[in-house]
Scaffold this motif. Structure first.
Motif, PDB file in Angstrom:
ATOM      1  N   MET A   1       0.836  -1.197   0.000  1.00  0.00           N
ATOM      2  CA  MET A   1       0.000   0.000   0.000  1.00  0.00           C
ATOM      3  C   MET A   1       0.873   1.250   0.000  1.00  0.00           C
ATOM      4  O   MET A   1       0.595   2.222  -0.695  1.00  0.00           O
ATOM      5  CB  MET A   1      -0.911   0.000   1.226  1.00  0.00           C
ATOM      6  N   ASN A   2       1.955   1.184   0.782  1.00  0.00           N
ATOM      7  CA  ASN A   2       2.882   2.301   0.852  1.00  0.00           C
ATOM      8  C   ASN A   2       3.496   2.569  -0.525  1.00  0.00           C
ATOM      9  O   ASN A   2       3.569   3.701  -0.987  1.00  0.00           O
ATOM     10  CB  ASN A   2       3.974   1.945   1.859  1.00  0.00           C
TER      11      ASN A   2
ATOM     12  N   LYS B   1       2.303   1.747  -3.397  1.00  0.00           N
ATOM     13  CA  LYS B   1       1.288   2.247  -4.326  1.00  0.00           C
ATOM     14  C   LYS B   1       1.074   3.747  -4.125  1.00  0.00           C
ATOM     15  O   LYS B   1       0.961   4.497  -5.095  1.00  0.00           O
ATOM     16  CB  LYS B   1      -0.031   1.508  -4.120  1.00  0.00           C
ATOM     17  N   SER B   2       1.016   4.168  -2.851  1.00  0.00           N
ATOM     18  CA  SER B   2       0.855   5.597  -2.581  1.00  0.00           C
ATOM     19  C   SER B   2       2.043   6.362  -3.145  1.00  0.00           C
ATOM     20  O   SER B   2       1.891   7.432  -3.733  1.00  0.00           O
ATOM     21  CB  SER B   2       0.769   5.861  -1.080  1.00  0.00           C
TER      22      SER B   2
ATOM     23  N   VAL C   1       1.637   6.689  -6.844  1.00  0.00           N
ATOM     24  CA  VAL C   1       0.649   7.719  -7.204  1.00  0.00           C
ATOM     25  C   VAL C   1       1.269   9.101  -7.025  1.00  0.00           C
ATOM     26  O   VAL C   1       1.141   9.976  -7.884  1.00  0.00           O
ATOM     27  CB  VAL C   1      -0.625   7.579  -6.336  1.00  0.00           C
TER      28      VAL C   1
ATOM     29  N   GLN D   1       2.133  12.048  -9.837  1.00  0.00           N
ATOM     30  CA  GLN D   1       1.770  13.442  -9.697  1.00  0.00           C
ATOM     31  C   GLN D   1       2.996  14.324  -9.868  1.00  0.00           C
ATOM     32  O   GLN D   1       2.963  15.313 -10.587  1.00  0.00           O
ATOM     33  CB  GLN D   1       1.126  13.663  -8.320  1.00  0.00           C
ATOM     34  N   PHE D   2       4.096  13.943  -9.236  1.00  0.00           N
ATOM     35  CA  PHE D   2       5.336  14.724  -9.364  1.00  0.00           C
ATOM     36  C   PHE D   2       5.773  14.787 -10.822  1.00  0.00           C
ATOM     37  O   PHE D   2       6.261  15.806 -11.299  1.00  0.00           O
ATOM     38  CB  PHE D   2       6.452  14.115  -8.516  1.00  0.00           C
TER      39      PHE D   2
ATOM     40  N   ARG E   1       3.830  14.633 -13.437  1.00  0.00           N
ATOM     41  CA  ARG E   1       2.968  15.600 -14.122  1.00  0.00           C
ATOM     42  C   ARG E   1       3.420  17.023 -13.785  1.00  0.00           C
ATOM     43  O   ARG E   1       3.493  17.892 -14.656  1.00  0.00           O
ATOM     44  CB  ARG E   1       1.512  15.428 -13.672  1.00  0.00           C
ATOM     45  N   ASN E   2       3.777  17.256 -12.496  1.00  0.00           N
ATOM     46  CA  ASN E   2       4.193  18.588 -12.077  1.00  0.00           C
ATOM     47  C   ASN E   2       5.497  18.994 -12.752  1.00  0.00           C
ATOM     48  O   ASN E   2       5.661  20.147 -13.143  1.00  0.00           O
ATOM     49  CB  ASN E   2       4.351  18.631 -10.558  1.00  0.00           C
TER      50      ASN E   2
ATOM     51  N   GLU F   1       4.827  20.034 -16.254  1.00  0.00           N
ATOM     52  CA  GLU F   1       4.232  21.373 -16.279  1.00  0.00           C
ATOM     53  C   GLU F   1       5.318  22.431 -16.057  1.00  0.00           C
ATOM     54  O   GLU F   1       5.395  23.416 -16.786  1.00  0.00           O
ATOM     55  CB  GLU F   1       3.157  21.442 -15.191  1.00  0.00           C
TER      56      GLU F   1
ATOM     57  N   LYS G   1       5.614  31.311  -9.303  1.00  0.00           N
ATOM     58  CA  LYS G   1       4.698  30.199  -9.607  1.00  0.00           C
ATOM     59  C   LYS G   1       5.450  28.919  -9.270  1.00  0.00           C
ATOM     60  O   LYS G   1       6.418  28.559  -9.949  1.00  0.00           O
ATOM     61  CB  LYS G   1       4.340  30.253 -11.097  1.00  0.00           C
TER      62      LYS G   1
ATOM     63  N   PHE H   1       5.969  24.838  -8.445  1.00  0.00           N
ATOM     64  CA  PHE H   1       5.477  23.474  -8.697  1.00  0.00           C
ATOM     65  C   PHE H   1       6.182  22.537  -7.735  1.00  0.00           C
ATOM     66  O   PHE H   1       7.403  22.599  -7.587  1.00  0.00           O
ATOM     67  CB  PHE H   1       5.787  23.042 -10.132  1.00  0.00           C
ATOM     68  N   THR H   2       5.394  21.662  -7.079  1.00  0.00           N
ATOM     69  CA  THR H   2       6.009  20.672  -6.190  1.00  0.00           C
ATOM     70  C   THR H   2       6.503  19.523  -7.071  1.00  0.00           C
ATOM     71  O   THR H   2       5.705  18.852  -7.726  1.00  0.00           O
ATOM     72  CB  THR H   2       4.973  20.136  -5.185  1.00  0.00           C
TER      73      THR H   2
ATOM     74  N   ASP I   1       8.998  15.217  -2.942  1.00  0.00           N
ATOM     75  CA  ASP I   1       8.569  15.369  -1.562  1.00  0.00           C
ATOM     76  C   ASP I   1       9.220  16.588  -0.938  1.00  0.00           C
ATOM     77  O   ASP I   1      10.441  16.609  -0.761  1.00  0.00           O
ATOM     78  CB  ASP I   1       8.976  14.116  -0.766  1.00  0.00           C
ATOM     79  N   GLY I   2       8.443  17.633  -0.633  1.00  0.00           N
ATOM     80  CA  GLY I   2       8.975  18.820   0.020  1.00  0.00           C
ATOM     81  C   GLY I   2       9.876  19.678  -0.861  1.00  0.00           C
ATOM     82  O   GLY I   2      10.539  20.580  -0.363  1.00  0.00           O
TER      83      GLY I   2
END
Lengths: 293, 432
Positions: free
Chosen positions: A50-51, A53-54, A57, A61-62, A64-65, A68, A161, A163-164, A167-168
């Motif tokens: 589960m960890n 998988k998170s 995900v 997202q990173f 995609r960021n 961008e 502007k 973007f993340t 992590d952090g």
């Protein structure tokens, strides 16, 4: 120990059941390709999966960021390049206009050309990516320089502007108008310089070449900063992709059934089950009765 | 000297014994598959001898008079019976607990692509997309939908847990009813046995089957009484059956003053205690889930345009049942602003909490599965040992049948031989 028919019967049924349930479990692994189905299969493994998988995900997202952020930095860099090109032309015109041999009308023509280039630069400053004004901080739905004289008061937004991208880790993906052109109060403000140049050409005053050079230098500095940031984003992007591969392979090790192993096990469970069926069939029907007269 | 007809009497006793043994063998064979049946055996001894004159000694000789049927008893091991009942109660309790945990695992539905964990991850992703493009209405609409998806998942889990508790409550009532039925029947059998005597084998078997069924539901102590009746009490001491008197099990005291009840507490053992403990377990997981959902709601606090005013939350409500998308946002998703800074940490800690819940459930369930397997194995071992003593072996019965048939024939031959002797005396000696 005394053995009775009922015992034989019960034990046979029990063993057949046990073997069939193991066969079912292995079959499940082969048909789904997964070895973890419920938390009790491996509590620790499930929590780890589960960890992972998170983390995957979050990585998506990173990614995609970073895409961008890259887009913004790319577009900003390219637009700045165009602006620098325009400024090189302005510089040439300045050098041309500085020579004392030109007539008033020649200088007038050069001044008009400078004004054209100024307008061109203003339009570059109002460039959009995906419908967003890229040089206007966070007020991306408004142009930083809506008209020719907007540079005289600071109407633009100077926010970063962000973007993340990990992590952090947040990165500034924009360049703001003040960085590129200078504030309204600043006498080296690029539009101010360009307007001054045009009026100097018209009046035949000395051309302030150092002001133009300062403007070009400022743009180049900002462009190289943006380039450096893009490098950093790309570096992180590569790291994200590497870590994705790593995470996926760890997840697969935890979660996925090893086909070779699972199929072999299925085969062996199958033969064990068949053996138990055959043995039960043989033992259950026999009694002394078969041999008495 | 003995009577002339002594031989006929000896032969007759042999025949009767043969008949009794063959009939008992038949009874055993017929009941080979009857649940709870213990094989019966004919106990015989030689019948009282006759003193007769013998030469060569001062003591009289003793002439056998054949066989006498002492009793027909069942072959049974009281020690193993007690052990079986004790283990059956443990298995009953463990099975119910395991089934409940199994059900909880199904409800939690992890690892999966559709569980709570992935819906939390998805909502987090939607927030990030909005951060990249803060005015995007489509990003805001996605957040609203993801929030609704999270609520749907959490509420489905919550109501499934409530359903599981209702099921357990029903089971509790049904099991108590079942146990009370057994108590009633045992009391009746106690009565019959008292009237029919302690060798009422088939009644004893029937009663033992019922006692065993009862022992799966509650942990009991069984005491044999001199009149053949059982006194059955809970392991905690309360009497359930004493002869034909019954104290029924109940969850609450009955208002009827003529009946007495034993109130079920968590001390009863067996399936009843499994159900009571399962209710607690489901309650605990439901409370934990509620806490996690509440913490998750806290992680979705949005920033306000005015830094001095706390912003709205994406969700409203603080229990799973009351959880909703904030009505302000429900009617207008453009009201969604960015998350307040620092929420990433909150998101992470909720994720950790939830993972801890899942692995705790997994570990608990794994232990329960092992417990059931172990109790099952010990129960089966005890049952095998008991079966080995009390069970009917068809081979053995067949062999016995052949043996008894031969002795019956031999006894009949004894009679015809005596008959020939008498023929010699009566017919040959008289017909001169």
């Amino acid at each position: 120990m005394r053995v009775t028919q009922q015992m034989l019967h019960q034990n046979s049924v029990r063993h057949m059941n046990q073997n069939l349930s193991r066969l079912e479990k292995t079959n499940n692994q082969v048909t789904t390709g997964k070895q973890l189905h419920r938390p009790s299969d491996d509590p620790n493994g499930v929590s780890k999966a589960m960890n992972l998988k998170s983390a995957l995900v979050a990585n998506d997202q990173f990614e995609r960021n970073t895409n961008e952020a890259n887009l913004w930095l790319d577009e900003s860099g390219q637009t700045i390049n165009e602006m620098v090109n325009a400024m090189q032309k302005v510089r040439e015109l300045g050098v041309q206009g500085d020579s004392g041999t030109l007539s008033d009308s020649d200088r007038n023509i050069i001044a008009i050309e400078v004004e054209e280039l100024t307008e061109q630069i203003r339009q570059f400053a109002n460039s959009k990516v995906n419908g967003k004004y890229i040089f206007n901080g966070l007020k991306t739905d408004e142009p930083p320089y809506p008209n020719k004289n907007s540079y005289q008061i600071d109407t633009f937004d100077t926010s970063a502007k962000m973007f993340t991208i990990a992590d952090g880790v947040a990165v500034k993906a924009n360049v703001t108008a003040d960085e590129l052109f200078g504030n309204a109060a600043d006498n080296t403000n690029l539009f101010n310089t360009l307007n001054l140049l045009a009026s100097d050409l018209r009046s035949g005053s000395d051309i302030q070449m150092d002001q133009i050079d300062k403007g070009i230098n400022r743009m180049l500095t900002v462009a190289s900063e943006a380039g450096a940031r893009k490098n950093r984003v790309e570096g992180i992007e590569n790291r994200i992709q590497d870590s994705n591969i790593e995470l996926k392979s760890m997840l697969s090790k935890l979660e996925d059934a090893n086909y070779a192993e699972a199929v072999t096990k299925l085969k062996s469970e199958e033969s064990v089950y068949q053996a138990s069926l055959a043995a039960s069939a043989k033992i259950i029907q026999q009694t002394l009765m078969d041999f008495l007269r | 000297m003995v009577s002339t007809f002594h031989g006929l009497e000896v032969g007759k006793r042999g025949l009767m014994m043969g008949q009794a043994r063959i009939a008992t063998t038949g009874h055993n064979i017929a009941n080979a598959n009857t649940r709870g049946y213990s094989r019966q055996q004919v106990n015989a001894s030689t019948s009282p001898f006759l003193n007769i004159w013998t030469s060569g000694t001062v003591n009289p000789g003793q002439l056998g008079t054949g066989v006498s049927l002492d009793s027909i008893t069942r072959v049974r091991d009281k020690f193993l019976d007690g052990k079986f009942r004790e283990q059956y109660a443990k298995l009953g309790e463990a099975s119910v607990k395991q089934e409940t945990l199994d059900q909880l695992e199904t409800i939690i539905n992890e690892p999966s692509e559709t569980g709570l964990s992935s819906s939390m991850d998805q909502l987090w992703g939607a927030w990030q997309d909005l951060a990249n493009d803060p005015d995007s209405l489509s990003a805001k609409a996605v957040i609203k939908e993801r929030a609704q998806a999270f609520i749907d998942t959490a509420q489905a889990m919550d109501s499934a847990m409530t359903g599981a508790k209702a099921d357990l409550d029903n089971q509790l009532t049904a099991k108590i009813k079942e146990a009370n039925g057994y108590l009633e029947q045992i009391a009746q059998l106690n009565d019959s046995i008292k009237r029919n005597g302690t060798q009422a084998n088939d009644l004893l078997d029937k009663r033992d089957v019922l006692v065993e069924e009862l022992s799966k539901i509650v942990d009991i102590k069984v005491a044999d009484q001199t009149d053949g009746t059982y006194k059955i009490s809970l392991s905690s001491g309360e009497t359930l059956v004493d002869g034909s008197a019954v104290n029924e099990l109940a969850t609450v005291a009955d208002s009827d003053p003529t009946t007495t009840e034993v109130i079920v507490s968590d001390l009863v053992g067996g399936e009843l205690s499994g159900i009571l403990k399962s209710l607690e377990t489901v309650d605990e997981y439901q409370a934990n889930l509620n806490k996690i959902v509440n913490d998750f709601v806290q992680a979705n606090q949005m920033s306000s345009t005015d830094p001095n005013v706390p912003g709205e939350n994406l969700f409203s409500g603080n229990t799973i049942a009351s959880l909703k998308v904030n009505p302000l946002i429900e009617s207008d998703s453009s009201q969604i602003t960015s998350l307040i800074p620092g929420n990433e940490q909150k998101y992470k800690s909720v994720n950790n909490e939830y993972r801890a819940l899942v692995s705790e459930l997994g570990a608990e369930s794994q232990t329960a599965i092992r417990n059931v397997a172990n109790y099952e194995a010990t129960l089966l071992a005890t049952d095998s040992r008991r079966q080995s003593i009390t069970g009917v072996s068809l081979d053995e019965e067949m062999a016995n049948l052949v043996q008894y048939q031969h002795s019956y024939s031999a006894a009949a031959r004894m009679i015809s031989t005596t008959d020939q002797m008498l023929d010699t005396i009566i017919n040959r000696m008289a017909a001169r």
